[in-house]
Scaffold this motif. Structure first.
Motif, PDB file in Angstrom:
ATOM      1  N   THR A   1       0.828  -1.202   0.000  1.00 55.48           N
ATOM      2  CA  THR A   1       0.000   0.000   0.000  1.00 55.48           C
ATOM      3  C   THR A   1       0.866   1.256   0.000  1.00 55.48           C
ATOM      4  OG1 THR A   1      -1.730  -1.152   1.237  1.00 55.48           O
ATOM      5  CG2 THR A   1      -1.797   1.249   1.261  1.00 55.48           C
ATOM      6  N   VAL A   2       0.512   2.193  -0.865  1.00 53.08           N
ATOM      7  CA  VAL A   2       1.206   3.482  -0.887  1.00 53.08           C
ATOM      8  C   VAL A   2       0.837   4.252   0.384  1.00 53.08           C
ATOM      9  CG1 VAL A   2       1.477   5.690  -2.088  1.00 53.08           C
ATOM     10  CG2 VAL A   2       1.191   3.564  -3.407  1.00 53.08           C
ATOM     11  N   VAL A   3       1.850   4.630   1.172  1.00 55.62           N
ATOM     12  CA  VAL A   3       1.597   5.334   2.427  1.00 55.62           C
ATOM     13  C   VAL A   3       2.068   6.782   2.404  1.00 55.62           C
ATOM     14  CG1 VAL A   3       1.675   3.210   3.791  1.00 55.62           C
ATOM     15  CG2 VAL A   3       3.780   4.522   3.455  1.00 55.62           C
ATOM     16  N   LYS A   4       2.851   7.152   1.365  1.00 59.15           N
ATOM     17  CA  LYS A   4       3.393   8.513   1.316  1.00 59.15           C
ATOM     18  C   LYS A   4       3.822   8.848  -0.107  1.00 59.15           C
ATOM     19  CE  LYS A   4       7.126  11.237   3.478  1.00 59.15           C
ATOM     20  NZ  LYS A   4       8.278  11.150   4.401  1.00 59.15           N
ATOM     21  N   LYS A   5       3.627  10.102  -0.500  1.00 55.08           N
ATOM     22  CA  LYS A   5       4.132  10.634  -1.774  1.00 55.08           C
ATOM     23  C   LYS A   5       4.841  11.949  -1.484  1.00 55.08           C
ATOM     24  CE  LYS A   5       1.647  11.026  -5.409  1.00 55.08           C
ATOM     25  NZ  LYS A   5       0.529  11.380  -6.303  1.00 55.08           N
ATOM     26  N   GLU A   6       6.052  12.081  -2.036  1.00 59.70           N
ATOM     27  CA  GLU A   6       6.818  13.296  -1.758  1.00 59.70           C
ATOM     28  C   GLU A   6       7.972  13.420  -2.738  1.00 59.70           C
ATOM     29  OE1 GLU A   6       7.798  15.079   2.450  1.00 59.70           O
ATOM     30  OE2 GLU A   6       9.360  13.622   1.928  1.00 59.70           O
ATOM     31  N   ASP A   7       8.155  14.600  -3.308  1.00 54.69           N
ATOM     32  CA  ASP A   7       9.303  14.912  -4.173  1.00 54.69           C
ATOM     33  C   ASP A   7       9.470  13.933  -5.332  1.00 54.69           C
ATOM     34  OD1 ASP A   7       9.914  17.045  -2.456  1.00 54.69           O
ATOM     35  OD2 ASP A   7      11.151  15.763  -1.185  1.00 54.69           O
ATOM     36  N   GLY A   8       8.356  13.513  -5.951  1.00 53.96           N
ATOM     37  CA  GLY A   8       8.428  12.614  -7.098  1.00 53.96           C
ATOM     38  C   GLY A   8       8.689  11.171  -6.736  1.00 53.96           C
ATOM     39  N   ASN A   9       8.607  10.840  -5.456  1.00 52.54           N
ATOM     40  CA  ASN A   9       8.795   9.467  -4.983  1.00 52.54           C
ATOM     41  C   ASN A   9       7.547   9.011  -4.224  1.00 52.54           C
ATOM     42  OD1 ASN A   9      11.533   9.582  -5.847  1.00 52.54           O
ATOM     43  ND2 ASN A   9      12.097  10.570  -3.917  1.00 52.54           N
ATOM     44  N   TYR A  10       7.442   7.717  -4.000  1.00 55.20           N
ATOM     45  CA  TYR A  10       6.371   7.203  -3.144  1.00 55.20           C
ATOM     46  C   TYR A  10       6.954   6.156  -2.201  1.00 55.20           C
ATOM     47  CZ  TYR A  10       6.147   2.927  -5.991  1.00 55.20           C
ATOM     48  OH  TYR A  10       6.455   1.748  -6.624  1.00 55.20           O
ATOM     49  N   THR A  11       6.264   5.950  -1.096  1.00 57.62           N
ATOM     50  CA  THR A  11       6.751   5.025  -0.069  1.00 57.62           C
ATOM     51  C   THR A  11       5.705   3.959   0.226  1.00 57.62           C
ATOM     52  OG1 THR A  11       8.106   6.756   0.945  1.00 57.62           O
ATOM     53  CG2 THR A  11       7.600   4.840   2.315  1.00 57.62           C
ATOM     54  N   VAL A  12       6.175   2.726   0.388  1.00 58.56           N
ATOM     55  CA  VAL A  12       5.337   1.598   0.797  1.00 58.56           C
ATOM     56  C   VAL A  12       6.008   0.921   1.988  1.00 58.56           C
ATOM     57  CG1 VAL A  12       4.326   1.186  -1.476  1.00 58.56           C
ATOM     58  CG2 VAL A  12       6.487   0.078  -0.869  1.00 58.56           C
ATOM     59  N   THR A  13       5.215   0.200   2.772  1.00 56.02           N
ATOM     60  CA  THR A  13       5.732  -0.475   3.962  1.00 56.02           C
ATOM     61  C   THR A  13       5.537  -1.975   3.838  1.00 56.02           C
ATOM     62  OG1 THR A  13       5.206   1.440   5.355  1.00 56.02           O
ATOM     63  CG2 THR A  13       5.542  -0.669   6.476  1.00 56.02           C
ATOM     64  N   ALA A  14       6.600  -2.723   4.111  1.00 54.13           N
ATOM     65  CA  ALA A  14       6.528  -4.186   4.136  1.00 54.13           C
ATOM     66  C   ALA A  14       6.670  -4.654   5.578  1.00 54.13           C
ATOM     67  CB  ALA A  14       7.626  -4.795   3.274  1.00 54.13           C
ATOM     68  N   MET A  15       5.728  -5.487   6.022  1.00 52.75           N
ATOM     69  CA  MET A  15       5.782  -5.998   7.395  1.00 52.75           C
ATOM     70  C   MET A  15       6.625  -7.266   7.465  1.00 52.75           C
ATOM     71  SD  MET A  15       1.848  -7.403   7.612  1.00 52.75           S
ATOM     72  CE  MET A  15       2.042  -8.122   9.244  1.00 52.75           C
ATOM     73  N   LYS A  16       6.847  -7.744   8.690  1.00 53.83           N
ATOM     74  CA  LYS A  16       7.744  -8.878   8.933  1.00 53.83           C
ATOM     75  C   LYS A  16       7.345 -10.112   8.131  1.00 53.83           C
ATOM     76  CE  LYS A  16       9.665 -11.757  12.634  1.00 53.83           C
ATOM     77  NZ  LYS A  16       9.659 -12.015  14.101  1.00 53.83           N
ATOM     78  N   GLU A  17       6.055 -10.471   8.117  1.00 51.86           N
ATOM     79  CA  GLU A  17       5.596 -11.663   7.400  1.00 51.86           C
ATOM     80  C   GLU A  17       5.932 -11.566   5.914  1.00 51.86           C
ATOM     81  OE1 GLU A  17       3.468 -15.282   6.454  1.00 51.86           O
ATOM     82  OE2 GLU A  17       4.408 -14.495   8.266  1.00 51.86           O
ATOM     83  N   THR A  18       5.733 -10.380   5.337  1.00 50.21           N
ATOM     84  CA  THR A  18       6.050 -10.166   3.922  1.00 50.21           C
ATOM     85  C   THR A  18       7.539 -10.315   3.670  1.00 50.21           C
ATOM     86  OG1 THR A  18       4.176  -8.648   3.706  1.00 50.21           O
ATOM     87  CG2 THR A  18       5.902  -8.504   2.028  1.00 50.21           C
ATOM     88  N   LEU A  19       8.337  -9.771   4.558  1.00 50.66           N
ATOM     89  CA  LEU A  19       9.789  -9.843   4.404  1.00 50.66           C
ATOM     90  C   LEU A  19      10.291 -11.277   4.515  1.00 50.66           C
ATOM     91  CD1 LEU A  19      10.646  -6.718   6.572  1.00 50.66           C
ATOM     92  CD2 LEU A  19      10.778  -6.875   4.073  1.00 50.66           C
ATOM     93  N   LEU A  20       9.653 -12.088   5.354  1.00 46.65           N
ATOM     94  CA  LEU A  20      10.062 -13.486   5.527  1.00 46.65           C
ATOM     95  C   LEU A  20       9.735 -14.327   4.296  1.00 46.65           C
ATOM     96  CD1 LEU A  20       8.992 -14.163   9.237  1.00 46.65           C
ATOM     97  CD2 LEU A  20      11.321 -13.968   8.348  1.00 46.65           C
ATOM     98  N   ARG A  21       8.643 -14.008   3.599  1.00 46.20           N
ATOM     99  CA  ARG A  21       8.182 -14.819   2.474  1.00 46.20           C
ATOM    100  C   ARG A  21       8.690 -14.341   1.116  1.00 46.20           C
ATOM    101  NH1 ARG A  21       3.684 -18.309   2.637  1.00 46.20           N
ATOM    102  NH2 ARG A  21       2.909 -18.675   4.733  1.00 46.20           N
TER     103      ARG A  21
END
Length: 202
Positions: free
Chosen positions: A48-68
């Motif tokens: 999910t897009v959580v932030k937009k700034e200066d021509g970039n966007y940010t998403v967050t990956a949680m622990k379960e996602t990082l493990l898989r």
């Protein structure tokens, strides 16, 4: 819901760890069209897009996602395959992709196919997971780093895919080498069929 047809690759411009989560900041050509809370698949992982700034966007990956997935291996400057969620009023050019990565696989071989390239991937085999549809079948569909592909020469724990020059140029398959870790999502239809079969046996 996605189709596995990659729009382009985004470039990682910043990585920030927040407790067990990681925030990835990326840039691509359609940043201005994104909105907060929008779903975008990154190497096949729905985030999910959580932030937009200066021509970039940010998403967050949680622990379960990082493990898989392979997202925890990303570095600044890496290319990430991106696809926005599917419009329901268009053609389904790939196959039904949920953006829920099942596990990772490792590239174990690359072979020239007179213009295209065969990639062979190996993944940890688990018999119980296989009973629930976590496997590949010849001419079936599989998602590799978010790319909808057709399986050939499957074994218990390996499969091949053929990558045409266009896909090589427009996805991060151009950076995959022997030893590269990729994300896999097995076909959801196969999972349902396998689950129904297991219930019938019970």
């Amino acid at each position: 819901m996605f189709s596995g047809i990659i729009e382009e690759f985004a470039t990682v411009v910043a990585i920030k760890k927040d407790r067990e989560n990681i925030d990835f900041t990326l840039t691509c050509s359609f940043v201005d069209e994104l909105s907060i809370d929008q779903s975008v698949a990154h190497n096949g992982v729905c985030l999910t897009v959580v932030k937009k700034e200066d021509g970039n966007y940010t998403v967050t990956a949680m622990k379960e996602t990082l493990l898989r997935s392979n997202l925890g291996l990303l570095k600044v400057g890496d290319k990430v395959n991106v696809e926005r969620s599917m419009l329901m009023n268009g053609r389904l050019d790939g196959h039904i992709v949920q953006g829920h990565v099942d596990q990772t696989a490792t590239c174990i071989a690359m072979e020239d196919a007179d213009g295209s390239t065969y990639f062979t991937f190996k993944y940890p085999f688990n018999r119980e997971m296989a009973r629930n549809g976590y496997f590949t079948v010849d001419k079936g569909s599989v998602t590799v780093n978010g790319v909808s592909l057709t399986v050939c020469r499957p074994t218990e724990d390996t499969f091949q895919v053929a990558i045409i020059p266009y896909t090589m140029e427009h996805t991060n398959f151009c950076d995959i080498r022997v030893g590269t870790v990729v994300n896999l999502e097995f076909d959801i239809i196969g999972k349902y069929i396998a689950r129904l079969h297991s219930l019938e046996r019970d």
